[in-house]
Design a protein around this motif. Structure first.
Motif, PDB file in Angstrom:
ATOM      1  N   LEU A   1      62.845  69.016  37.367  1.00  0.00           N
ATOM      2  CA  LEU A   1      61.690  68.563  38.151  1.00  0.00           C
ATOM      3  C   LEU A   1      61.781  67.069  38.462  1.00  0.00           C
ATOM      4  N   THR A   2      62.324  66.303  37.499  1.00  0.00           N
ATOM      5  CA  THR A   2      62.522  64.866  37.718  1.00  0.00           C
ATOM      6  C   THR A   2      63.485  64.633  38.873  1.00  0.00           C
ATOM      7  N   GLU A   3      64.558  65.413  38.909  1.00  0.00           N
ATOM      8  CA  GLU A   3      65.537  65.278  39.989  1.00  0.00           C
ATOM      9  C   GLU A   3      64.923  65.635  41.342  1.00  0.00           C
ATOM     10  N   ILE A   4      64.090  66.689  41.361  1.00  0.00           N
ATOM     11  CA  ILE A   4      63.436  67.100  42.606  1.00  0.00           C
ATOM     12  C   ILE A   4      62.451  66.028  43.057  1.00  0.00           C
ATOM     13  N   ASN A   5      61.730  65.467  42.099  1.00  0.00           N
ATOM     14  CA  ASN A   5      60.789  64.396  42.415  1.00  0.00           C
ATOM     15  C   ASN A   5      61.511  63.186  42.987  1.00  0.00           C
ATOM     16  N   MET A   6      62.642  62.840  42.386  1.00  0.00           N
ATOM     17  CA  MET A   6      63.430  61.700  42.856  1.00  0.00           C
ATOM     18  C   MET A   6      63.965  61.933  44.266  1.00  0.00           C
ATOM     19  N   LYS A   7      64.345  63.171  44.558  1.00  0.00           N
ATOM     20  CA  LYS A   7      64.993  63.486  45.829  1.00  0.00           C
ATOM     21  C   LYS A   7      63.997  63.672  46.975  1.00  0.00           C
ATOM     22  N   TYR A   8      62.893  64.386  46.706  1.00  0.00           N
ATOM     23  CA  TYR A   8      61.991  64.770  47.788  1.00  0.00           C
ATOM     24  C   TYR A   8      60.653  64.026  47.802  1.00  0.00           C
ATOM     25  N   ILE A   9      60.081  63.779  46.632  1.00  0.00           N
ATOM     26  CA  ILE A   9      58.695  63.284  46.563  1.00  0.00           C
ATOM     27  C   ILE A   9      58.631  61.789  46.287  1.00  0.00           C
ATOM     28  N   LYS A  10      59.386  61.340  45.293  1.00  0.00           N
ATOM     29  CA  LYS A  10      59.493  59.923  44.933  1.00  0.00           C
ATOM     30  C   LYS A  10      58.143  59.317  44.540  1.00  0.00           C
ATOM     31  N   ASN A  11      57.455  60.041  43.665  1.00  0.00           N
ATOM     32  CA  ASN A  11      56.171  59.561  43.156  1.00  0.00           C
ATOM     33  C   ASN A  11      56.091  59.893  41.670  1.00  0.00           C
ATOM     34  N   GLN A  12      56.151  58.861  40.833  1.00  0.00           N
ATOM     35  CA  GLN A  12      56.199  59.062  39.384  1.00  0.00           C
ATOM     36  C   GLN A  12      54.913  59.699  38.857  1.00  0.00           C
TER      37      GLN A  12
ATOM     38  N   ASN B   1      54.209  71.077  42.793  1.00  0.00           N
ATOM     39  CA  ASN B   1      53.629  71.178  44.135  1.00  0.00           C
ATOM     40  C   ASN B   1      52.114  71.002  44.112  1.00  0.00           C
ATOM     41  N   LEU B   2      51.460  71.535  43.060  1.00  0.00           N
ATOM     42  CA  LEU B   2      50.011  71.351  42.925  1.00  0.00           C
ATOM     43  C   LEU B   2      49.660  69.873  42.750  1.00  0.00           C
ATOM     44  N   ALA B   3      50.454  69.188  41.910  1.00  0.00           N
ATOM     45  CA  ALA B   3      50.239  67.746  41.709  1.00  0.00           C
ATOM     46  C   ALA B   3      50.449  66.985  43.014  1.00  0.00           C
ATOM     47  N   THR B   4      51.406  67.427  43.819  1.00  0.00           N
ATOM     48  CA  THR B   4      51.672  66.792  45.114  1.00  0.00           C
ATOM     49  C   THR B   4      50.497  66.993  46.065  1.00  0.00           C
ATOM     50  N   LYS B   5      49.942  68.196  46.078  1.00  0.00           N
ATOM     51  CA  LYS B   5      48.785  68.490  46.935  1.00  0.00           C
ATOM     52  C   LYS B   5      47.598  67.610  46.564  1.00  0.00           C
TER      53      LYS B   5
ATOM     54  N   GLU C   1      47.594  64.738  45.251  1.00  0.00           N
ATOM     55  CA  GLU C   1      47.833  63.325  45.589  1.00  0.00           C
ATOM     56  C   GLU C   1      47.721  63.100  47.088  1.00  0.00           C
ATOM     57  N   ASN C   2      47.403  64.177  47.829  1.00  0.00           N
ATOM     58  CA  ASN C   2      47.359  64.118  49.291  1.00  0.00           C
ATOM     59  C   ASN C   2      48.668  63.600  49.870  1.00  0.00           C
ATOM     60  N   SER C   3      49.758  63.989  49.217  1.00  0.00           N
ATOM     61  CA  SER C   3      51.077  63.538  49.661  1.00  0.00           C
ATOM     62  C   SER C   3      51.546  64.344  50.872  1.00  0.00           C
ATOM     63  N   GLN C   4      52.381  63.710  51.686  1.00  0.00           N
ATOM     64  CA  GLN C   4      52.967  64.392  52.841  1.00  0.00           C
ATOM     65  C   GLN C   4      54.171  65.250  52.416  1.00  0.00           C
ATOM     66  N   LYS C   5      54.505  65.229  51.122  1.00  0.00           N
ATOM     67  CA  LYS C   5      55.719  65.893  50.639  1.00  0.00           C
ATOM     68  C   LYS C   5      55.447  67.274  50.053  1.00  0.00           C
ATOM     69  N   VAL C   6      54.292  67.860  50.351  1.00  0.00           N
ATOM     70  CA  VAL C   6      53.969  69.192  49.821  1.00  0.00           C
ATOM     71  C   VAL C   6      55.012  70.194  50.320  1.00  0.00           C
ATOM     72  N   MET C   7      55.505  71.018  49.390  1.00  0.00           N
ATOM     73  CA  MET C   7      56.544  71.987  49.749  1.00  0.00           C
ATOM     74  C   MET C   7      55.947  73.240  50.374  1.00  0.00           C
ATOM     75  N   ARG C   8      56.629  73.751  51.367  1.00  0.00           N
ATOM     76  CA  ARG C   8      56.260  75.030  51.963  1.00  0.00           C
ATOM     77  C   ARG C   8      56.813  76.159  51.093  1.00  0.00           C
TER      78      ARG C   8
END
Length: 274
Positions: free
Chosen positions: A39-50, A83-87, A89-96
């Motif tokens: 998950l850390t690797e995915i966050n680093m690659k796609y989301i970039k939000n600690q 993905n829930l945490a991303t949603k 945060e109102n991030s634009q990086k939410v996965m489909r």
């Protein structure tokens, strides 16, 4: 001090049984760590939000402490927590759904429209299951949020030093994701400990950073807890079995300022990893 801390640590571990060991039949703490590393690797690659990563880990642990999880669903639950945490945060990086499907299944499992629809429905049901287990309680302060507020309180006027301070403190905070002993410390204690540790490291290079009165008061009151955090950090960094997780974290901070600090001041802790 080290002997005293070691004794206290053993007392705590003797009194407290890890909830994962009590509830999970197939998932061990090591398997949890492997998932978090991914998950850390995915966050680093796609989301970039600690903060998103830390929120996701909190959701994942709540689930592991509440319900016995099928090992075949474990990876999917992990990515859905992220993905829930991303949603939230109102991030634009939410996965489909198709992105989640590609990350958690192979081509053979979705080679027909019927199979693909079955997987989509399974993902939707699993996401609802995750929300129900969490009782739709998503709001929380993570140690990352607290850490960044504490760094603001330091009021570091030099931007370069502030960046170095942030990189190192984030690095030490992420270590707490991987060792079960850290879970007996409060979020505030973790963040404050990272601030103290980073301050001590920078002072070795005669970089003086003053403490806000509020922080001084907190440090005095939580001195033993901070010592425990630093002790756990040192032990964790010295253990070669953690190499694969540390590589992920070190890789995240591969920038000139952090490299300089790491090589110069953290060598006694992390020389095994370089």
């Amino acid at each position: 001090d080290i002997l005293l801390l070691s004794h206290k640590r053993q007392l705590i571990l003797n009194k407290t049984i890890n909830p994962i060991k009590q509830i999970q039949t197939k998932i061990t703490f090591n398997k949890r760590n492997i998932l978090i590393s991914w998950l850390t690797e995915i966050n680093m690659k796609y989301i970039k939000n600690q903060n998103i990563l830390f929120s996701a880990v909190k959701y994942l642990d709540k689930i592991l402490y509440k319900e016995n999880i099928n090992i075949n669903e474990f990876q999917l639950i992990g990515i859905l927590c992220l993905n829930l945490a991303t949603k939230l945060e109102n991030s634009q990086k939410v996965m489909r759904i198709n992105e989640i499907m590609s990350l958690t299944t192979n081509v053979e499992e979705r080679d027909t429209i019927r199979k693909e629809m079955k997987l989509i429905n399974h993902i939707k049901r699993t996401e609802m299951k995750v929300c129900n287990i969490l009782n739709f309680e998503f709001g929380q302060s993570t140690s990352v949020m607290i850490l960044h507020r504490l760094i603001q309180l330091l009021n570091i006027r030099n931007k370069k030093i502030e960046n170095i301070f942030t990189y190192i403190s984030n690095f030490f905070l992420e270590i707490s994701l991987y060792d079960e002993d850290f879970y007996y410390l409060e979020e505030f204690t973790k963040a404050l400990s990272c601030v103290v540790l980073t301050k001590l490291i920078l002072e070795q290079k005669n970089i003086q950073i003053g403490f806000h009165k509020f922080l001084k008061h907190c440090v005095i009151n939580r001195k033993n807890e901070i010592k425990r955090y630093l002790y756990l950090c040192q032990n964790y960094l010295k253990e070669s079995k953690n190499l694969k997780y540390m590589k992920t974290l070190i890789c995240k901070y591969q920038m000139s300022n952090f490299n300089y600090i790491a090589y110069t001041f953290l060598s006694e802790f992390i020389k095994i990893f370089f």
